[in-house]
Design an enzyme around this catalytic site. Structure first.
Site, PDB file in Angstrom:
ATOM      1  N   HIS A  19     -17.672  62.932  23.260  1.00  0.00           N
ATOM      2  CA  HIS A  19     -18.602  62.759  22.148  1.00  0.00           C
ATOM      3  C   HIS A  19     -18.759  61.284  21.810  1.00  0.00           C
ATOM      4  O   HIS A  19     -19.861  60.792  21.564  1.00  0.00           O
ATOM      5  CB  HIS A  19     -18.087  63.491  20.903  1.00  0.00           C
ATOM      6  CG  HIS A  19     -18.017  64.974  21.044  1.00  0.00           C
ATOM      7  ND1 HIS A  19     -18.827  65.827  20.330  1.00  0.00           N
ATOM      8  CD2 HIS A  19     -17.232  65.772  21.810  1.00  0.00           C
ATOM      9  CE1 HIS A  19     -18.545  67.086  20.646  1.00  0.00           C
ATOM     10  NE2 HIS A  19     -17.571  67.061  21.544  1.00  0.00           N
ATOM     11  N   ASP A 118     -22.520  63.035  14.859  1.00  0.00           N
ATOM     12  CA  ASP A 118     -22.216  64.155  15.743  1.00  0.00           C
ATOM     13  C   ASP A 118     -22.441  65.472  15.010  1.00  0.00           C
ATOM     14  O   ASP A 118     -22.204  65.576  13.804  1.00  0.00           O
ATOM     15  CB  ASP A 118     -20.758  64.065  16.203  1.00  0.00           C
ATOM     16  CG  ASP A 118     -20.462  64.964  17.391  1.00  0.00           C
ATOM     17  OD1 ASP A 118     -20.361  66.191  17.189  1.00  0.00           O
ATOM     18  OD2 ASP A 118     -20.338  64.448  18.512  1.00  0.00           O
ATOM     19  N   SER A 272     -11.289  66.156  29.859  1.00  0.00           N
ATOM     20  CA  SER A 272      -9.892  65.863  29.560  1.00  0.00           C
ATOM     21  C   SER A 272      -9.263  66.893  28.635  1.00  0.00           C
ATOM     22  O   SER A 272      -8.041  66.940  28.500  1.00  0.00           O
ATOM     23  CB  SER A 272      -9.785  64.474  28.916  1.00  0.00           C
ATOM     24  OG  SER A 272     -10.589  64.407  27.746  1.00  0.00           O
TER      25      SER A 272
END
Length: 346
Positions: A19, A118, A272
């Protein structure tokens, strides 16, 4: 004609690499257009960003304190990508919700012309409305994925495959998404639709022009494709230094790729945050091997298995051409070549 003044823009990223880095690349793009851009982040994430995005005189970082002690995290752990167990994931997630007062206080004292945040920060909608300024939303998903989520009813929790017939191309998903996850994403996307528009880190030709039209027709919401924002990093060296330090040298990787036929290598990475159990890793490895393609597969090391023997790792290793382990501690990796034995690189 009246000359347009530069805009004052605030960017608020979520605390996860997938992000954070794309949104901050987009922030840099706005700065290169002459706008005054501030990225609101935390101290440890600021260090990552300083090494990951190009510097610019109109781009600055503003840090707010991360509540490590309040949630029981060690100092410096301020990103979901820095942890691999569920307990600490939950703590980082909890800490992100606690950033709201500090961010609101800064924004209210120094209001911008626009906020870009976001979609996982839905409270920014109320903040922007209170200040009477526009809010744009960043969503790390592709527009195709967003269309699929909007089209899927969270009430449909029947087991087995899931058909989404309303999309431009009817899609069947092999497994029904968890009901709790579907409901959570639906809630986030509903608040997203209250914004002035959606920023997508992709290009419309890849998402499909028909999905751009479908999204705007079915939601009444505007979407802007500004990606891939990573192209702001011009050189291979700049691209290789983004995010956490790589354990595979850029030159080693590029040399290996250059020795392969054009369009012959498959890149595989589930991110990840995605931790597969060994039996699923084995199934994925079998599928990769059966495909017959040369590949690069990036696999995060599992917490608690840092000292696992090579014999244990080899139980699920495919007989591919190249396998790169990305260890979160950034200390070592393993190459796997069917023409030689595995070797350790420090």
């Amino acid at each position: 004609m009246e000359e347009k003044r530069p805009l004052k823009l605030y960017f608020i990223h979520y605390l996860a690499a997938g992000h954070m880095i794309p949104l901050c690349d987009i922030a840099t793009l706005f700065a290169t257009r002459g706008n005054h851009v501030t990225i609101i982040t935390t101290p440890s994430n600021a260090e990552i960003l300083r090494k990951s995005i190009p510097s610019h005189p109109l781009l600055r970082l503003h840090t707010v304190q991360f509540p490590s002690q309040e949630v029981g995290l060690p100092d410096g752990i301020e990103n979901l990508s820095s942890v691999t167990d569920r307990d600490n994931l939950a703590k980082v997630f909890q800490a992100t919700t606690m950033l709201q007062p500090s961010i609101e206080q800064f924004v209210e004292r120094h209001p911008p012309d626009c906020i870009v945040a976001d979609f996982l920060f839905p409270w920014v909608d109320d903040l922007a409305n209170e200040l009477r300024i526009p809010r744009l939303v960043f969503n790390g998903f592709s527009l195709f994925a967003i269309c699929a989520i909007h089209s899927h009813s969270s009430d449909d929790s029947s087991p087995g495959s899931l058909l989404i017939p309303s999309l431009p191309h009817p899609i069947t998903i092999n497994a029904t998404p968890p009901k709790e996850l579907s409901a959570f994403l639906k809630s986030m996307l509903e608040t997203e639709l209250k914004s002035h528009g959606l920023i997508v880190n992709n290009f419309s030709e890849l998402d499909g022009e028909e999905y751009v039209r479908y999204y705007e027709k079915t939601t009444g919401h505007k979407a802007w494709h500004l990606g891939p924002a990573s192209l702001i990093c011009r050189t291979a060296q700049e691209k290789s230094e983004r995010g956490q330090k790589s354990v595979v040298s850029m030159h080693e990787c590029m040399s290996w790729l250059d020795s392969r036929r054009v369009n012959s290598v498959v890149y595989i990475c589930f991110g990840s945050l995605c931790q597969f159990p060994d039996n699923q890793l084995y199934e994925i490895a079998c599928a990769i091997e059966a495909s017959g393609h040369e590949f690069i597969w990036v696999v995060p090391e599992k917490k608690g298995k840092e000292h696992e023997s090579e014999e244990e790792k080899e139980k699920w290793l495919p007989m591919g051409v190249f396998l790169a382990f990305w260890f979160l501690d950034g200390q070592k990796c393993m190459d796997w070549d069917k023409e030689k034995n595995p070797k350790q690189n420090v």
